[in-house]
Design an enzyme around this catalytic site. Structure first.
Site, short mmCIF file in Angstrom:
data_model
loop_
_atom_site.label_atom_id
_atom_site.label_comp_id
_atom_site.label_asym_id
_atom_site.label_seq_id
_atom_site.Cartn_x
_atom_site.Cartn_y
_atom_site.Cartn_z
N LYS A 86 0.85 -1.20 0.00
CA LYS A 86 0.00 0.00 0.00
C LYS A 86 0.88 1.25 0.00
O LYS A 86 2.09 1.16 0.22
CB LYS A 86 -0.89 -0.02 1.24
CG LYS A 86 -0.11 0.04 2.56
CD LYS A 86 -1.00 -0.24 3.75
CE LYS A 86 -0.20 -0.23 5.05
NZ LYS A 86 -0.99 -0.73 6.18
N ARG A 143 -10.94 0.18 15.14
CA ARG A 143 -10.93 0.93 13.89
C ARG A 143 -11.86 0.18 12.95
O ARG A 143 -12.98 -0.10 13.34
CB ARG A 143 -9.47 1.00 13.38
CG ARG A 143 -9.11 2.22 12.62
CD ARG A 143 -7.64 2.23 12.25
NE ARG A 143 -7.20 1.00 11.55
CZ ARG A 143 -5.98 0.80 11.09
NH1 ARG A 143 -5.04 1.70 11.26
NH2 ARG A 143 -5.67 -0.31 10.47
N TYR A 203 15.33 30.70 8.42
CA TYR A 203 14.13 31.31 9.01
C TYR A 203 14.24 31.44 10.52
O TYR A 203 14.58 30.49 11.22
CB TYR A 203 12.88 30.48 8.69
CG TYR A 203 12.38 30.64 7.28
CD1 TYR A 203 11.94 31.87 6.81
CD2 TYR A 203 12.35 29.56 6.43
CE1 TYR A 203 11.47 32.01 5.51
CE2 TYR A 203 11.88 29.68 5.13
CZ TYR A 203 11.44 30.91 4.68
OH TYR A 203 10.98 31.04 3.39
N MET A 252 11.07 24.90 2.94
CA MET A 252 10.26 24.11 2.01
C MET A 252 11.11 23.36 1.00
O MET A 252 10.92 22.18 0.74
CB MET A 252 9.25 25.02 1.30
CG MET A 252 8.24 24.23 0.48
SD MET A 252 7.09 25.26 -0.42
CE MET A 252 6.10 25.96 0.87
C1 LIG Z 1 -0.19 -1.74 6.80
C2 LIG Z 1 -0.79 -3.00 7.27
C3 LIG Z 1 0.00 -4.13 7.49
C4 LIG Z 1 1.50 -4.11 7.38
O1 LIG Z 1 2.06 -3.61 8.57
P1 LIG Z 1 3.64 -3.54 8.79
O2 LIG Z 1 3.78 -3.13 10.20
O3 LIG Z 1 4.16 -2.52 7.83
O4 LIG Z 1 4.17 -4.89 8.51
C5 LIG Z 1 -0.64 -5.31 7.82
N1 LIG Z 1 -1.98 -5.36 7.97
C6 LIG Z 1 -2.77 -4.30 7.78
C7 LIG Z 1 -4.24 -4.42 7.95
C8 LIG Z 1 -2.20 -3.07 7.45
O5 LIG Z 1 -2.98 -2.00 7.28
#
Ligand SMILES: *Cc1c(COP(=O)(O)O)cnc(C)c1O
Length: 376
Positions: free
Chosen positions: A36, A134, A267, A315
């Site tokens: 992801k 969640r 800055y 920036m």
């Molecule tokens: C991002 C995610 C993972 C991976 O987690 P890591 O700590 O990067 O290995 C696994 N399961 C879910 C549901 C996630 O959102």
């Protein structure tokens, strides 16, 4: 045109890290790498292709859009879309043959009706909320089992949950979540449903050997990119100590100059030179993802030596102390993440200095930072 700031991603390292995870969990556990957020900025298409070529049987992404990109790039292995989908994304999800994670029994009912209308089964993974608070269904185990059985056209392929505090060995939360998960799984089995994939573990639960959570599938993200976050309390040994960062981040010096003692830098005049100093102006700033919180406290590697960041990260520009690397010239490259000479800075160290987490450092590397792939 030479880049002002760029990342170098080693696909060989990605492959090696994947093999390390596979060796640790063994043949009976399917490793589903999580790619992801553009593979934590390493590039989802290149990383996905590399992992598929290494024999990965599944990939996980967050959104339908991320999954679609992989399909467009010709990646044909199963892809799990983990972070829910919007009604408007449903057609694309099905057209791209992405596997959805379902997060409520209501959504399961809707998916079942959709599959009935289409006249073709739809496979899904069901996520239960065992304490993360969640996404995920919170109903009692018996109710979940009944809903799964009642769905005749939507087919459960996986049961999953996600840990909130996997790295915290001073808390009981992970054990409690595991216990709640086992209850739900037992209820499903008692109802005659055996999910093909049972999964809970991300990098941390793999690394610290929480074997009961490995089920028949694990979901490593961070480890694929070479990282395992440190644990709190008394954790078992890290089984993934062999993974190595796959990403190096560099930026060029735009200018080098000598300033007298007492010169304010950047800055707010946040830094004032205590002595005559040689400073370098780097072509990277917070718009490139260098955390603003590194102002006056972070370091980079210049000429193989750690060089402090002076004053505010701005920036597009960051000023560094070149007193120890006076040989550098405009155009020379400096390392923000990676190793050079005897010095090394990884995302964990940068995150600590910035008061954030390594995940955020990696994902925060800006879109205008060019990415190149290496075999090294
Ligand atoms: C991002 C995610 C993972 C991976 O987690 P890591 O700590 O990067 O290995 C696994 N399961 C879910 C549901 C996630 O959102």
């Amino acid at each position: 045109m030479p880049a002002r700031s760029w990342i170098e991603v080693s696909l060989r390292r990605i492959a090696e890290n994947f093999r390390t995870v596979r060796a640790v969990v063994g043949d009976t556990v399917t490793v589903m790498p999580v790619i992801k957020a553009d593979a934590y900025r390493h590039g989802a298409v290149a990383v996905g292709r590399t992992l598929a070529a290494e024999g990965a049987q599944w990939l996980a992404v967050s959104s339908v859009e991320e999954g679609s990109r992989l399909r467009e790039a010709g990646i044909a292995i199963p892809i799990l879309a983990m972070a829910d989908f919007l009604p408007a994304e449903r057609d694309e999800l099905l057209a791209r043959d992405l596997t959805p994670v379902i997060h409520s029994l209501g959504d399961l009912g809707a998916l079942d009706r959709l599959a009935a209308e289409r006249g073709a089964p739809i496979r899904y993974h069901l996520k239960i909320d065992t304490g993360m608070g969640r996404l995920g269904e919170r109903a009692a185990a018996r109710e979940i089992a009944a809903a799964v059985l009642a769905a005749r056209h939507a087919r459960m392929e996986g049961l999953m949950t996600h840990f909130a505090s996997a790295a915290d060995y001073t808390a009981a939360q992970t054990d409690e979540q595991l216990g709640a998960f086992e209850v739900a799984l037992a209820a499903l089995r008692a109802a005659g449903v055996e999910p093909r994939y049972v999964h809970m573990a991300g990098t941390i639960a793999i690394a610290y050997g929480r074997r009961p959570s490995w089920g028949s599938m694990v979901r490593p993200g961070h480890a694929i990119y070479g990282y395992v976050s440190p644990a709190r309390g008394e954790a078992p040994a890290n089984l993934l100590a062999a993974v190595r960062p796959a990403l190096t981040w560099k930026a060029r010096l735009l200018a080098v100059k000598d300033v007298p003692a007492g010169s304010p830098i950047g800055y707010g005049g946040m830094f004032r030179s205590p002595r005559p100093m040689r400073i370098g102006i780097l072509a990277a700033g917070y718009a490139d993802g260098l955390p603003h919180r590194l102002s006056n406290r972070g370091k980079v590697i210049a000429g193989g030596k750690l060089a402090p960041i002076l004053g505010a990260v701005s920036m597009d520009l960051t000023t560094i102390d070149l007193s120890q690397s006076a040989q550098l010239h405009p155009g020379d490259a400096v390392t923000l993440l990676g190793s050079e000479g005897g010095a090394a800075i990884d995302a964990q160290q940068m995150a600590r200095a910035a008061g954030t987490i390594s995940y955020s450092v990696l994902c925060g590397i800006g879109a205008r930072v060019e990415r190149i792939y290496t075999d090294g």
